[in-house]
Scaffold this active site. Structure first.
Site, PDB file in Angstrom:
ATOM      1  N   ARG A 184      12.254   0.788   7.242  1.00 48.60           N
ATOM      2  CA  ARG A 184      13.428   0.130   8.133  1.00 48.60           C
ATOM      3  C   ARG A 184      14.365   0.128   7.093  1.00 48.60           C
ATOM      4  O   ARG A 184      15.595   0.028   7.583  1.00 48.60           O
ATOM      5  CB  ARG A 184      12.941  -0.917   8.915  1.00 48.60           C
ATOM      6  CG  ARG A 184      11.949  -0.714   9.741  1.00 48.60           C
ATOM      7  CD  ARG A 184      11.522  -1.959  10.902  1.00 48.60           C
ATOM      8  NE  ARG A 184      10.760  -1.765  11.720  1.00 48.60           N
ATOM      9  CZ  ARG A 184      10.421  -2.686  12.671  1.00 48.60           C
ATOM     10  NH1 ARG A 184      10.714  -3.755  12.424  1.00 48.60           N
ATOM     11  NH2 ARG A 184       9.425  -2.194  13.574  1.00 48.60           N
ATOM     12  N   THR A 220      -1.563  -7.463  -0.789  1.00 47.51           N
ATOM     13  CA  THR A 220      -0.191  -7.174  -0.528  1.00 47.51           C
ATOM     14  C   THR A 220       0.610  -8.237  -0.149  1.00 47.51           C
ATOM     15  O   THR A 220      -0.139  -9.415   0.110  1.00 47.51           O
ATOM     16  CB  THR A 220      -0.431  -6.090   0.708  1.00 47.51           C
ATOM     17  OG1 THR A 220      -0.933  -6.822   1.941  1.00 47.51           O
ATOM     18  CG2 THR A 220      -0.980  -4.835   0.308  1.00 47.51           C
ATOM     19  N   ASP A 222      13.308   3.599  11.888  1.00 47.80           N
ATOM     20  CA  ASP A 222      12.294   2.920  12.663  1.00 47.80           C
ATOM     21  C   ASP A 222      11.199   3.751  13.115  1.00 47.80           C
ATOM     22  O   ASP A 222      11.663   4.891  13.794  1.00 47.80           O
ATOM     23  CB  ASP A 222      12.941   2.163  13.741  1.00 47.80           C
ATOM     24  CG  ASP A 222      11.870   1.355  14.529  1.00 47.80           C
ATOM     25  OD1 ASP A 222      10.828   1.549  14.281  1.00 47.80           O
ATOM     26  OD2 ASP A 222      12.472   0.601  15.409  1.00 47.80           O
ATOM     27  N   VAL A 223      10.168   3.865  12.594  1.00 42.24           N
ATOM     28  CA  VAL A 223       9.213   4.947  13.285  1.00 42.24           C
ATOM     29  C   VAL A 223       8.666   4.753  14.753  1.00 42.24           C
ATOM     30  O   VAL A 223       8.360   5.757  14.963  1.00 42.24           O
ATOM     31  CB  VAL A 223       7.804   4.655  12.340  1.00 42.24           C
ATOM     32  CG1 VAL A 223       8.024   4.760  10.743  1.00 42.24           C
ATOM     33  CG2 VAL A 223       7.109   3.396  12.629  1.00 42.24           C
ATOM     34  N   LYS A 240      -4.924  -0.261  16.278  1.00 41.69           N
ATOM     35  CA  LYS A 240      -5.486   0.683  15.055  1.00 41.69           C
ATOM     36  C   LYS A 240      -6.673   1.225  15.670  1.00 41.69           C
ATOM     37  O   LYS A 240      -6.836   2.339  15.014  1.00 41.69           O
ATOM     38  CB  LYS A 240      -6.012  -0.389  14.012  1.00 41.69           C
ATOM     39  CG  LYS A 240      -4.841  -1.070  13.260  1.00 41.69           C
ATOM     40  CD  LYS A 240      -3.931  -0.125  12.456  1.00 41.69           C
ATOM     41  CE  LYS A 240      -2.844  -0.601  11.579  1.00 41.69           C
ATOM     42  NZ  LYS A 240      -2.070   0.484  10.900  1.00 41.69           N
ATOM     43  N   ASN A 286       1.652   5.429   7.097  1.00 39.60           N
ATOM     44  CA  ASN A 286       1.219   3.896   6.632  1.00 39.60           C
ATOM     45  C   ASN A 286       2.173   2.946   7.272  1.00 39.60           C
ATOM     46  O   ASN A 286       1.495   1.601   7.043  1.00 39.60           O
ATOM     47  CB  ASN A 286       1.438   3.742   5.088  1.00 39.60           C
ATOM     48  CG  ASN A 286       1.276   2.474   4.286  1.00 39.60           C
ATOM     49  OD1 ASN A 286       0.254   2.031   4.404  1.00 39.60           O
ATOM     50  ND2 ASN A 286       2.467   1.818   4.018  1.00 39.60           N
ATOM     51  N   TYR A 339      -3.388  -5.862  17.542  1.00 42.57           N
ATOM     52  CA  TYR A 339      -3.513  -5.088  16.335  1.00 42.57           C
ATOM     53  C   TYR A 339      -4.669  -4.341  16.458  1.00 42.57           C
ATOM     54  O   TYR A 339      -4.633  -3.202  15.951  1.00 42.57           O
ATOM     55  CB  TYR A 339      -3.207  -5.955  15.139  1.00 42.57           C
ATOM     56  CG  TYR A 339      -3.451  -5.464  13.819  1.00 42.57           C
ATOM     57  CD1 TYR A 339      -2.305  -4.556  13.179  1.00 42.57           C
ATOM     58  CD2 TYR A 339      -4.487  -5.412  13.134  1.00 42.57           C
ATOM     59  CE1 TYR A 339      -2.319  -4.115  11.964  1.00 42.57           C
ATOM     60  CE2 TYR A 339      -4.479  -4.847  11.756  1.00 42.57           C
ATOM     61  CZ  TYR A 339      -3.560  -4.171  11.067  1.00 42.57           C
ATOM     62  OH  TYR A 339      -3.446  -3.597   9.992  1.00 42.57           O
ATOM     63  N   ILE A 344       0.964  -1.355   0.000  1.00 42.47           N
ATOM     64  CA  ILE A 344      -0.009   0.090  -0.035  1.00 42.47           C
ATOM     65  C   ILE A 344       0.851   1.128   0.010  1.00 42.47           C
ATOM     66  O   ILE A 344       0.715   2.209  -0.691  1.00 42.47           O
ATOM     67  CB  ILE A 344      -0.932   0.033   1.189  1.00 42.47           C
ATOM     68  CG1 ILE A 344      -1.967  -0.995   0.821  1.00 42.47           C
ATOM     69  CG2 ILE A 344      -1.603   1.211   1.546  1.00 42.47           C
ATOM     70  CD1 ILE A 344      -2.724  -1.354   2.325  1.00 42.47           C
TER      71      ILE A 344
END
Length: 249
Positions: A35, A181, A54-55, A150, A81, A146, A15
């Site tokens: 990354r 994906t 690394d976010v 989210k 994203n 998860y 995505i």
């Protein structure tokens, strides 16, 4: 107005790559952050730039954003994203899995937004789009961490949209259903390996919740993101747009 600079996290594949390509096609300059350095940037060196970070690491994000802004100027569009999904029955989920899901999906969104928001406020204009998931709108069994992360992204989207409503910055979420994906293909392969089902039977389990009976195309998610990033969506903020074939209404 000079060319708009967009930062797309997790932009190396799936995505994220579809979003990056769409924004470039729309005339933006795009930094993709991941990354590892994605090969995507080689497609159009004049408009695409890649940085590794690394976010979930605040210092890494600050360094990466500084490098991105040195190349293309202040970030005016942010697409959060980057994400990761792991599954486990709730009672078998350990604290480390829980923390990984929060770190990448929720804390990463917060850290990247904090890093670029001052520039948007200074300019009096900005677009923030958080790629959440239908898992942020409904619950799914065996992915509680998860889903929690989210749902947190959508809560953050709504709160920040209110905080910034009068400052020229919109904040929205796009919520894809199961999308074609690598992550979904890997999940299907794991189902095949664990259950002995055929790939078609495993895929049918993933698409049965989509009234259209199919996986979402990454380009369809990118189209929704691109619209929210444009000037014509200036009156849209605090929304969670489901791109899921009607799964969430």
């Amino acid at each position: 107005m000079s060319t708009v600079h967009a930062l797309v996290t997790g932009g190396g594949r799936g995505i994220g790559a579809a979003i990056a390509r769409r924004l470039v096609a729309d005339g933006l300059q795009v930094t993709v952050l991941g990354r590892s350095l994605p090969a995507l940037a080689a497609e159009d060196p004049e408009r695409l730039h890649a940085v590794a970070a690394d976010v979930a690491d605040a210092q890494d994000v600050a360094r990466a954003v500084a490098g991105a802004q040195a190349r293309f100027g202040p970030v005016q569009v942010l697409v959060n994203n980057a994400g990761q999904a792991e599954s486990a029955p709730f009672l078998k989920m350990d604290a480390a899995l829980w923390q990984r899901m929060l770190d990448v999906n929720l804390s990463g969104t917060m850290l990247c937004t904090q890093a670029v928001l001052p520039g948007m406020l200074a300019a009096g204009w900005g677009r923030i789009v958080n790629v959440a998931s239908t898992a942020g709108q409904v619950g799914y069994a065996y992915v509680s961490a998860y889903c929690a992360a989210k749902h947190g992204v959508i809560g953050l989207t709504r709160a920040l949209a209110l905080e910034l409503a009068a400052k020229g910055v919109t904040v929205n979420a796009v919520c894809p259903g199961y999308t074609d994906t690598d992550i979904v293909r890997d999940s299907i392969a794991r189902v095949v390996a664990k259950t002995g089902r055929t790939p078609d039977a495993a895929l049918a389990e993933f698409v049965k919740s989509n009234p259209q009976g199919r996986l979402v195309d990454p380009a369809e998610v990118a189209d929704a993101v691109a619209w929210l990033c444009g000037r014509g969506a200036g009156a849209v903020t605090g929304q969670s747009l489901s791109v899921s074939g009607g799964e969430v209404m």
